[in-house]
Design an enzyme around this catalytic site. Structure first.
Site, PDB file in Angstrom:
ATOM      1  N   TYR A   1       5.412  10.576  -9.531  1.00  0.00           N
ATOM      2  CA  TYR A   1       4.256   9.655  -9.233  1.00  0.00           C
ATOM      3  C   TYR A   1       3.541   8.701 -10.382  1.00  0.00           C
ATOM      4  CZ  TYR A   1       0.093   8.419  -6.494  1.00  0.00           C
ATOM      5  OH  TYR A   1      -0.787   7.724  -5.975  1.00  0.00           O
TER       6      TYR A   1
ATOM      7  N   SER B   1       6.148   6.184 -11.485  1.00  0.00           N
ATOM      8  CA  SER B   1       6.367   5.010 -10.616  1.00  0.00           C
ATOM      9  C   SER B   1       5.269   4.252 -10.574  1.00  0.00           C
ATOM     10  CB  SER B   1       6.783   5.606  -9.337  1.00  0.00           C
ATOM     11  OG  SER B   1       5.511   6.468  -8.629  1.00  0.00           O
TER      12      SER B   1
ATOM     13  N   ASN C   1       0.840  -1.147   0.025  1.00  0.00           N
ATOM     14  CA  ASN C   1      -0.054   0.046  -0.024  1.00  0.00           C
ATOM     15  C   ASN C   1       0.797   1.281   0.188  1.00  0.00           C
ATOM     16  OD1 ASN C   1      -2.446   1.493   0.467  1.00  0.00           O
ATOM     17  ND2 ASN C   1      -1.325   1.991   2.392  1.00  0.00           N
TER      18      ASN C   1
HETATM   19  N1  NAD Z   1      -5.654   8.742  -1.433  1.00  0.00           N
HETATM   20  C1  NAD Z   1      -5.733   8.808  -2.878  1.00  0.00           C
HETATM   21  O1  NAD Z   1      -6.569   9.573  -3.461  1.00  0.00           O
HETATM   22  C2  NAD Z   1      -4.938   7.913  -3.586  1.00  0.00           C
HETATM   23  C3  NAD Z   1      -5.297   7.612  -5.143  1.00  0.00           C
HETATM   24  C4  NAD Z   1      -4.682   6.718  -5.955  1.00  0.00           C
HETATM   25  C5  NAD Z   1      -3.608   5.941  -5.164  1.00  0.00           C
HETATM   26  N2  NAD Z   1      -3.318   6.077  -3.711  1.00  0.00           N
HETATM   27  C6  NAD Z   1      -2.426   5.092  -3.281  1.00  0.00           C
HETATM   28  O2  NAD Z   1      -2.662   4.423  -2.275  1.00  0.00           O
HETATM   29  C7  NAD Z   1      -1.685   3.949  -1.354  1.00  0.00           C
HETATM   30  C8  NAD Z   1      -2.261   4.703   0.179  1.00  0.00           C
HETATM   31  O3  NAD Z   1      -2.669   5.911   0.120  1.00  0.00           O
HETATM   32  P1  NAD Z   1      -3.146   6.573   1.222  1.00  0.00           P
HETATM   33  O4  NAD Z   1      -3.750   7.839   1.015  1.00  0.00           O
HETATM   34  O5  NAD Z   1      -3.919   5.814   2.389  1.00  0.00           O
HETATM   35  O6  NAD Z   1      -1.867   7.114   2.169  1.00  0.00           O
HETATM   36  P2  NAD Z   1      -1.094   6.935   3.719  1.00  0.00           P
HETATM   37  O7  NAD Z   1      -0.186   8.035   3.675  1.00  0.00           O
HETATM   38  O8  NAD Z   1      -2.466   7.279   4.713  1.00  0.00           O
HETATM   39  O9  NAD Z   1      -0.716   5.611   4.132  1.00  0.00           O
HETATM   40  C9  NAD Z   1       0.515   5.285   3.426  1.00  0.00           C
HETATM   41  C10 NAD Z   1       1.300   4.551   4.725  1.00  0.00           C
HETATM   42  O10 NAD Z   1       2.695   4.206   4.364  1.00  0.00           O
HETATM   43  C11 NAD Z   1       3.544   4.512   4.982  1.00  0.00           C
HETATM   44  N3  NAD Z   1       5.076   4.601   4.265  1.00  0.00           N
HETATM   45  C12 NAD Z   1       5.439   5.622   3.774  1.00  0.00           C
HETATM   46  N4  NAD Z   1       6.763   5.591   3.301  1.00  0.00           N
HETATM   47  C13 NAD Z   1       7.031   4.303   3.885  1.00  0.00           C
HETATM   48  C14 NAD Z   1       8.095   3.559   3.548  1.00  0.00           C
HETATM   49  N5  NAD Z   1       9.094   3.736   2.965  1.00  0.00           N
HETATM   50  N6  NAD Z   1       8.194   2.221   4.394  1.00  0.00           N
HETATM   51  C15 NAD Z   1       6.988   1.901   4.985  1.00  0.00           C
HETATM   52  N7  NAD Z   1       6.018   2.627   5.203  1.00  0.00           N
HETATM   53  C16 NAD Z   1       6.044   3.556   4.603  1.00  0.00           C
HETATM   54  C17 NAD Z   1       3.277   5.743   5.794  1.00  0.00           C
HETATM   55  O11 NAD Z   1       3.703   6.118   7.108  1.00  0.00           O
HETATM   56  C18 NAD Z   1       1.485   5.563   5.847  1.00  0.00           C
HETATM   57  O12 NAD Z   1       1.220   4.914   7.156  1.00  0.00           O
HETATM   58  C19 NAD Z   1      -0.418   4.779  -1.976  1.00  0.00           C
HETATM   59  O13 NAD Z   1       0.027   3.774  -2.631  1.00  0.00           O
HETATM   60  C20 NAD Z   1      -1.213   5.857  -2.853  1.00  0.00           C
HETATM   61  O14 NAD Z   1      -0.342   6.213  -3.898  1.00  0.00           O
HETATM   62  C21 NAD Z   1      -4.203   6.813  -3.061  1.00  0.00           C
END
Ligand code: NAD
Length: 264
Positions: free
Chosen positions: A160, A163, A95
């Site tokens: 972004y 990747s 995630n």
């Molecule tokens: N929120 C959106 O609109 C959206 C849209 C498309 C895709 N996404 C994708 O969904 C995923 C999660 O999004 P979210 O909004 O829940 O994010 P979030 O930031 O709430 O959760 C991500 C978690 O990853 C952890 N993290 C970050 N870097 C890290 C590392 N190097 N090692 C270990 N942990 C790490 C953070 O501490 C956090 O707890 C991401 O991949 C994001 O790109 C989100």
């Protein structure tokens, strides 16, 4: 109880601070409700511990494992932590994803490009590489990589987008390379979601109110003019993790309220 008896790893199981729920936290909670035992991996151990407390308060089973997925040493320790805790590894949801510091290709710094790629793509490759051997040994497993609709749509964020397009290609590669071993690998492409990272992150970057960002994002979603939430990502993940998806591998599934089919 669609995941009864399964052991699941959610990498990025904490979340950015905020009032709404993140994709990884929602997935971890839902997997636990469906009977899975959870290893909650995050570099932010305190945030993963909040997720654990939520799961345990509902009667679920979860343990925290602190790891930064850009560190090979940290990642190498993840499978042993899950095997020690639960004796098997059935499900991996990748995630973790970041976009802070990203810009167009004309503007993005090399430092930010590398940091975003190290986290979004190389870190995900490392976790798959570390965990797949245990799944191959069991001759079963389901990996769900969280990509983004940004990988196939236009966006000003060059690192972004690129990747996440790499995540799609990695998913297809891993699906083919592991099909003979019974290991399925799929990706979810969330669209505009109401998570703290997205709303708080964009509001901070633009210096605007969160409610302004929310209403602008809602207006861009074809389906009901309403963003998705972490639960939408979680339910799609649950399906791909469960036996109901036992014939599905290599799929890139948009969870986006129709955003990716709007052309023109
Ligand atoms: N929120 C959106 O609109 C959206 C849209 C498309 C895709 N996404 C994708 O969904 C995923 C999660 O999004 P979210 O909004 O829940 O994010 P979030 O930031 O709430 O959760 C991500 C978690 O990853 C952890 N993290 C970050 N870097 C890290 C590392 N190097 N090692 C270990 N942990 C790490 C953070 O501490 C956090 O707890 C991401 O991949 C994001 O790109 C989100």
């Amino acid at each position: 109880m669609r995941l009864q008896g399964k052991a699941a790893i959610v990498v990025g199981a904490g979340q950015s601070p905020g009032d709404t729920i993140g994709n990884g936290r929602a997935t971890a909670i839902l997997f636990a409700r469906e009977g899975a035992s959870l290893l909650l991996v995050d570099r932010d151990a305190a945030s993963a511990a909040e997720t654990r407390d939520m799961i345990v308060s509902e009667g679920g089973k979860a343990e925290v494992f602190q790891a930064d997925i850009t560190s090979e040493d940290d990642v190498q320790r993840i499978p042993a932590a899950c095997l020690d805790a639960f004796g098997r590894i059935d499900i991996l949801q990748n995630n973790v994803g970041i976009g802070t510091g990203d810009q167009s290709a004309a503007q993005v710094t090399r430092e930010n490009w590398d940091r975003i790629f190290d986290t979004n793509l190389t870190g995900m490759m490392l976790t798959c590489q570390a965990i797949i051997p245990a799944m191959r040994e069991q001759e079963s497993g389901s990996i769900i990589n969280i990509s983004s609709v940004a990988s196939i749509a236009s966006t000003p964020m060059a690192a972004y987008k690129t990747s996440k397009a790499g995540v799609n290609a990695l998913t297809q590669h891993l699906a083919m390379a592991n099909a003979a071993y019974g290991v399925r690998v799929n990706a979810i492409l969330p669209g505009l979601m109401d998570t703290p990272m997205a709303i708080g992150g964009f509001a901070a970057r633009r210096g605007t109110e969160q409610e302004q960002v929310r209403s602008e994002r809602n207006a861009r979603v074809p389906l009901r003019k309403q963003m998705g939430t972490g639960w939408d990502t979680a339910y799609a993940s649950l399906f791909l993790a469960s036996e109901e998806a036992q014939f599905i591998t290599g799929v890139l599934l948009p969870v986006d309220g129709g955003q990716s089919i709007r052309v023109g």
